[in-house]
Write an enzyme that holds these catalytic residues in place. Sequence first.
Site, short mmCIF file in Angstrom:
data_model
loop_
_atom_site.label_atom_id
_atom_site.label_comp_id
_atom_site.label_asym_id
_atom_site.label_seq_id
_atom_site.Cartn_x
_atom_site.Cartn_y
_atom_site.Cartn_z
CB CYS A 2 -0.87 0.03 1.23
SG CYS A 2 -1.91 -1.42 1.40
NE ARG A 27 4.71 1.87 -1.10
CZ ARG A 27 5.58 1.87 -0.11
NH1 ARG A 27 6.75 2.45 -0.28
NH2 ARG A 27 5.32 1.33 1.05
CD1 TRP A 75 0.12 -5.63 -3.79
CD2 TRP A 75 0.16 -6.51 -1.73
NE1 TRP A 75 0.68 -6.88 -3.87
CE2 TRP A 75 0.72 -7.44 -2.62
CE3 TRP A 75 0.09 -6.84 -0.38
CZ2 TRP A 75 1.20 -8.69 -2.22
CZ3 TRP A 75 0.56 -8.09 0.03
CH2 TRP A 75 1.11 -8.99 -0.89
CG ASN A 100 1.75 0.35 4.16
OD1 ASN A 100 1.53 -0.85 4.03
ND2 ASN A 100 2.94 0.88 3.96
N GLY A 101 -0.22 -1.59 6.28
CA GLY A 101 0.19 -2.48 7.37
C GLY A 101 -0.88 -3.51 7.63
CD GLU A 483 17.27 -12.36 -9.10
OE1 GLU A 483 16.77 -12.94 -8.13
OE2 GLU A 483 16.86 -11.27 -9.49
CD GLU A 490 10.33 -11.12 -9.15
OE1 GLU A 490 10.29 -10.64 -8.01
OE2 GLU A 490 11.28 -10.88 -9.93
CG HIS A 506 19.46 -36.81 -7.55
ND1 HIS A 506 19.72 -38.12 -7.23
CD2 HIS A 506 20.67 -36.22 -7.76
CE1 HIS A 506 21.04 -38.32 -7.22
NE2 HIS A 506 21.63 -37.18 -7.55
CE LYS A 605 11.85 -2.26 -6.37
NZ LYS A 605 12.55 -3.29 -7.16
C1 G6P Z 1 9.73 -8.03 -2.90
C2 G6P Z 1 10.22 -7.46 -4.23
C3 G6P Z 1 11.50 -8.16 -4.65
C4 G6P Z 1 12.54 -8.07 -3.56
C5 G6P Z 1 12.00 -8.58 -2.21
C6 G6P Z 1 12.95 -8.23 -1.06
O1 G6P Z 1 9.34 -9.34 -3.08
O2 G6P Z 1 9.22 -7.61 -5.22
O3 G6P Z 1 11.99 -7.58 -5.83
O4 G6P Z 1 13.66 -8.82 -3.91
O5 G6P Z 1 10.75 -7.94 -1.91
O6 G6P Z 1 13.02 -6.83 -0.98
P1 G6P Z 1 14.19 -6.02 -0.32
O7 G6P Z 1 13.79 -4.58 -0.48
O8 G6P Z 1 14.22 -6.45 1.12
O9 G6P Z 1 15.44 -6.36 -1.03
#
Ligand code: G6P
Length: 610
Positions: A2, A27, A75, A100-101, A483, A490, A506, A605
């Site tokens: 949010c 975000r 969100w 937010n929270g 990654e 994603e 395996h 984000k």
């Molecule tokens: C969310 C974001 C990711 C990020 C993760 C950790 O899932 O979408 O892109 O890697 O949070 O975020 P941070 O800000 O702690 O690296």
Amino acid sequence: MCGIVGAVAQRDVLPILLEGLKRLEYRGYDSAGLAILDRDGKLQRTRVLGKVAELSAATAAEPPVGGTGIAHTRWATHGRPSVDNAHPHVCREQIALVHNGIIENHESMRETLRGEGYEFGSQTDTEVVVNRVHAHRASGRDLLAAVSATVAELDGAYAIGVIDTDEPDRLVAARRGSPLVVGVGIGEHFIASDVFALLPVTRQFIYLEDGDIVDIQRDRLTIYDHTGQVVERPVMTSELAADAVDKAGYRHYMLKEIFSQPVAVADTLTGRIEHGQVLDTAFGMAASDIFSRIEHVHIVACGTSYHAGLVASYWIEALAGLTCRVEIASEYRYRAHVVPENTLFVALSQSGETADTLAALSLARALEYSACLAICNNPESSLTRESDLVFLTRAGPEIGVASTKAFTTQLVALLLLTIALGRRNRIDSELERRLVAELETLPGHINTALQLNDAIGQVAEEFSHKHHALYLGRGTMLPVAMEGALKLKEISYIHAEAYAAGELKHGPLALVDEDMPVIAVAPNNSLLEKLKSNLQEVRARGGVLYLFADSSAGVPAEDAVRVLNLARVPETIAPIVYTIPLQLFAYHIAVIKGADVDQPRNLAKSVTVE
Ligand code: G6P
């Protein structure tokens, strides 16, 4: 997660709120809304399911006119995305609130409020808060006292902004566990979840601390700490340019951020190395002393940052000769720990606001670590404020939800840390000079890797109709493969899993056929021959291979083998360089599929709730 924006000004705040929300879009959110106290003292609320552009359109016909307002991108956590669940929530046409929270005791509060005659029009945890503020107002408190009394009753995390028709030139905000900044103007003040939202209206910011409540009026603002005492918090001037968050001609923020990696990496190295040596001061003034005693490293992070930690564990054990453990923050925070003497705790986070990483740090601070180091891209985050040592990556604002330049700059930071720690152990001055020289070549290597963009775009075309993919790697290339698989999931919504290539037999080999493509990362290192055998196993089962390989690796392109050749890269920095084509691969596939690259569905984000 949010996003919150709020303003108390003489001018009409609608454009400020809408622009602020637009700037918080990165975000991640599913619905948006705003409430403005109009010139007749009435609350004008508009909420939409969807984007800020739709909110903008919904207010265009009869724009609400007024100087006090709050706005929100939601969100969903409690209750599905819908107009009814969107914020602001309003109680009896008097109090409007954005949040937010997560309020953990919302169920018991709702029952009590129902008993007092309050009604609920949403499934959110937030609505109890606005009703509770109203109840405290009804018992004679002013808005500030009502918000103070309400937050004292809340369990969980919150950043809130509240306005009231009976006190029209006032905005009361509070935070605990969720981020909130105050924007300081001249005769006007603002709140927002982060500084980007407010850069068009101010550069002066106050970062609220946990438990703070702020009483905002046009010409004054007063901050109270968690004990109710008036406190002064420093006003900081943001160095960020208002256009730091534009796309600079790129189609998506993500593409801009992928292409900015040579500069981001160079910026992160600037001032951190000198005469072939890593400067310990890059981690803080006390770093030299602390590092000289370190024998073990524990790294904790989430998402992409966790993958950076995994790469670092190979470096720290192989180069620095120290033991290293890497753990996901949401796991770390809920288990018992054995902390060997002389262990460094490293919290790794782009945003510095990830709820699980912050909770892990707070647990670590109560354990027997020698020190806590934050590696972070946000200088004003909770993570940096609460750590003993801080290394700031200088990636600049990262807007695309899928992390790219934050990851590669974290890897740079972690390699610098490996060198600084290893200097007391296995890394002599000659090796240090060589590693530093390799780091200095990184921007050039990344630039070369970026030149594969067009070729990757073509390969992505035929891949884009796939539904699943396996990513394979060995050694440091395993977390790089992880990654790569995460990026694909994603933003393109293609199911992808990464495996240690040696694990293929395996289990996952059972899945391999012409519909299960395999993507492998193959630099020319000591593990190449073993990886090639794994790839033969895939070919023998009719699997289609996509290979990101060193040009001298000697893997010929054939019918079902697409090879994208990279230039020779020193082994230590190869994980950073090989990440680039995997980012581009995921990006192009997502674009071809028409996905919302910068704001993928359901993702945020900065995950500021648990
Ligand atoms: C969310 C974001 C990711 C990020 C993760 C950790 O899932 O979408 O892109 O890697 O949070 O975020 P941070 O800000 O702690 O690296």
